[in-house]
Design a protein around this motif. Structure first.
Motif, PDB file in Angstrom:
ATOM      1  N   SER A  57      -9.640   6.403   0.757  1.00 51.71           N
ATOM      2  CA  SER A  57     -10.826   5.813   1.401  1.00 51.71           C
ATOM      3  C   SER A  57     -10.454   5.051   2.672  1.00 51.71           C
ATOM      4  O   SER A  57     -11.335   4.824   3.519  1.00 51.71           O
ATOM      5  N   GLY A  58      -9.208   4.647   2.819  1.00 52.50           N
ATOM      6  CA  GLY A  58      -8.662   4.198   4.095  1.00 52.50           C
ATOM      7  C   GLY A  58      -9.332   3.021   4.791  1.00 52.50           C
ATOM      8  O   GLY A  58      -9.128   2.842   5.974  1.00 52.50           O
ATOM      9  N   LYS A 100      -3.607  14.369  -0.540  1.00 50.74           N
ATOM     10  CA  LYS A 100      -4.442  13.164  -0.402  1.00 50.74           C
ATOM     11  C   LYS A 100      -4.523  12.770   1.066  1.00 50.74           C
ATOM     12  O   LYS A 100      -3.733  11.948   1.548  1.00 50.74           O
ATOM     13  N   LYS A 140       2.497   9.797  -6.777  1.00 51.35           N
ATOM     14  CA  LYS A 140       1.978   9.692  -5.408  1.00 51.35           C
ATOM     15  C   LYS A 140       3.066   9.195  -4.463  1.00 51.35           C
ATOM     16  O   LYS A 140       3.839   8.305  -4.813  1.00 51.35           O
ATOM     17  N   GLY A 184      -8.825   3.868  -3.413  1.00 48.96           N
ATOM     18  CA  GLY A 184      -8.334   2.566  -3.862  1.00 48.96           C
ATOM     19  C   GLY A 184      -9.419   1.535  -3.603  1.00 48.96           C
ATOM     20  O   GLY A 184     -10.216   1.196  -4.476  1.00 48.96           O
ATOM     21  N   ARG A 185      -9.503   1.108  -2.331  1.00 46.15           N
ATOM     22  CA  ARG A 185     -10.465   0.052  -1.990  1.00 46.15           C
ATOM     23  C   ARG A 185     -11.900   0.430  -2.297  1.00 46.15           C
ATOM     24  O   ARG A 185     -12.691  -0.399  -2.747  1.00 46.15           O
TER      25      ARG A 185
HETATM   26  P1  13P Z   1      -7.537   3.456  -0.129  1.00 42.07           P
HETATM   27  O1  13P Z   1      -8.570   4.351  -0.753  1.00 42.07           O
HETATM   28  O2  13P Z   1      -7.867   2.012  -0.230  1.00 42.07           O
HETATM   29  O3  13P Z   1      -7.139   3.915   1.243  1.00 42.07           O
HETATM   30  O4  13P Z   1      -6.231   3.587  -1.028  1.00 42.07           O
HETATM   31  C1  13P Z   1      -5.813   4.832  -1.409  1.00 42.07           C
HETATM   32  C2  13P Z   1      -4.354   4.851  -1.537  1.00 42.07           C
HETATM   33  O5  13P Z   1      -3.844   5.221  -2.565  1.00 42.07           O
HETATM   34  C3  13P Z   1      -3.517   4.473  -0.384  1.00 42.07           C
HETATM   35  O6  13P Z   1      -2.197   4.844  -0.623  1.00 42.07           O
END
Ligand code: 13P
Length: 343
Positions: free
Chosen positions: A265-266, A223, A140, A301-302
């Motif tokens: 998920s941002g 992504k 990534k 992520g979050r």
């Molecule tokens: P979030 O889903 O928390 O935005 O994280 C995804 C991610 O890999 C950010 O680089």
């Protein structure tokens, strides 16, 4: 011309894009995970040292999420870590049929006063070769674009797209499936129209550069964020509107042979992210009938970790409850990939 690891790349893509499968992004840098610990009252007492991070990641790696996650993105530090009992994380993931992935960018560097480019291209080739030997099968690279009335600047869009394309090409040459992440930051007050406009500009440029660098789209994952107003915009959008705007932008920008889209998920809540993903898949089914061009899945992520972190509290006796919660979130999003999630 085929890549040296063509067969392996194709196998990895097909695994990551399997039915009901998504990706867990657990690749926060030590600094970012430290901030998460500090900002979660239940965890603010913990010291952000390697052993704390290892203990937390052990929970994620050992959760029974193999049917929901095709892969987990790890930080370099985590790729070489082991459980308390000495089993390498990479071996545990392999045993569950979950591909280890690796964050290969090295964070952000300033571009002018307000914008950024991403660091790490100069050493990327040798690092990719090393990570593959250590078990990674995908990678990534994240760029971050800030939105205001006048930003992102053209220079920022172009430089970040160029870096993403060069990264993706190097990954494919070194046998890692690239996840291309041009993140448009949600923390701003832009409205839906501006979100559509910027998302379209950014994705068009990214695709143009990927094609220019002869990145094989069938072996490449994107992504992006979902297309929606910034978090400070007074008029927020419901999931129907987000789904329609997101697919409109993709229809305009993405080539049909791109292997898959795995959303970040941002900063959305766990529930919002899952509900939106579900809606996007329901709408896609309607819009494309049986000819959906790309898999539409998650690489959160979050939204796959916030409640797990809270439950953990840094106490090993909470690990079983955390693993259960991790599985529940994974299953909800796995259903959302099929449009089958019910809140
Ligand atoms: P979030 O889903 O928390 O935005 O994280 C995804 C991610 O890999 C950010 O680089």
């Amino acid at each position: 011309m085929a890549f040296k690891y063509q067969g392996s790349l194709a196998e990895s893509v097909s695994h990551l894009c399997g039915r009901g499968k998504g990706i867990l992004a657990a690749d926060e840098s030590p600094g970012t995970l430290g901030k998460r610990l500090k900002n979660t009252p239940e965890l603010s007492h913990l010291e952000n040292v390697e052993e704390t991070r290892r203990q937390y990641r052990e929970i994620l790696v050992t959760s029974e999420t193999g049917s929901c996650f095709g892969g987990i993105i790890l930080h370099e530090e985590t790729l070489l870590q082991s459980t308390k009992d000495g089993k390498p994380f990479v071996e545990i993931l392999k045993g569950k049929g979950v591909l280890p992935g690796i964050k290969v960018d090295q964070g952000l560097a300033p571009l002018g006063e307000e914008e950024t480019v991403t660091k790490g291209l100069d050493t990327l080739e040798e690092r990719c070769a090393k990570y593959r030997e250590q078990g990674a099968r995908f990678a990534k690279w994240r760029s971050a674009l800030k939105v205001t009335g006048s930003l992102p600047s053209r220079q920022c869009i172009e430089e970040n797209a160029e870096q993403l394309a060069r990264y993706a090409r190097i990954c494919q040459e070194q046998g890692l499936v690239p996840i291309v992440e041009p993140e448009i930051l949600i923390t701003s007050d832009y409205d839906m129209a501006r979100s559509r406009e910027v998302s379209t500009q950014v994705l068009k440029e990214v695709v143009r550069r990927l094609q220019e660098h002869k990145v094989d789209m069938k072996l490449c994952l994107l992504k992006p964020q979902m297309v929606m107003p910034g978090s400070d915009c007074p008029t927020q959008a419901g999931s129907d509107e987000v789904a329609a705007a997101t697919l409109d932008v993709f229809d305009e920008c993405l080539p049909g042979d791109l292997a898959g889209v795995f959303f970040l998920s941002g900063g959305l809540t766990e529930e919002q992210a899952t509900v939106n993903l579900n809606k996007i898949n329901l709408l896609a089914r309607e819009r494309y009938n049986n000819a959906q061009p790309w898999k539409l899945s998650f690489s959160f992520g979050r939204a796959l970790q916030a409640s797990v972190l809270k439950l953990w509290k840094g106490d090993p006796s909470n690990a079983p409850a955390c693993r259960e919660q991790s599985l529940a979130l994974a299953q909800a999003n796995s259903k959302a990939c099929e449009g089958l999630y019910q809140p």
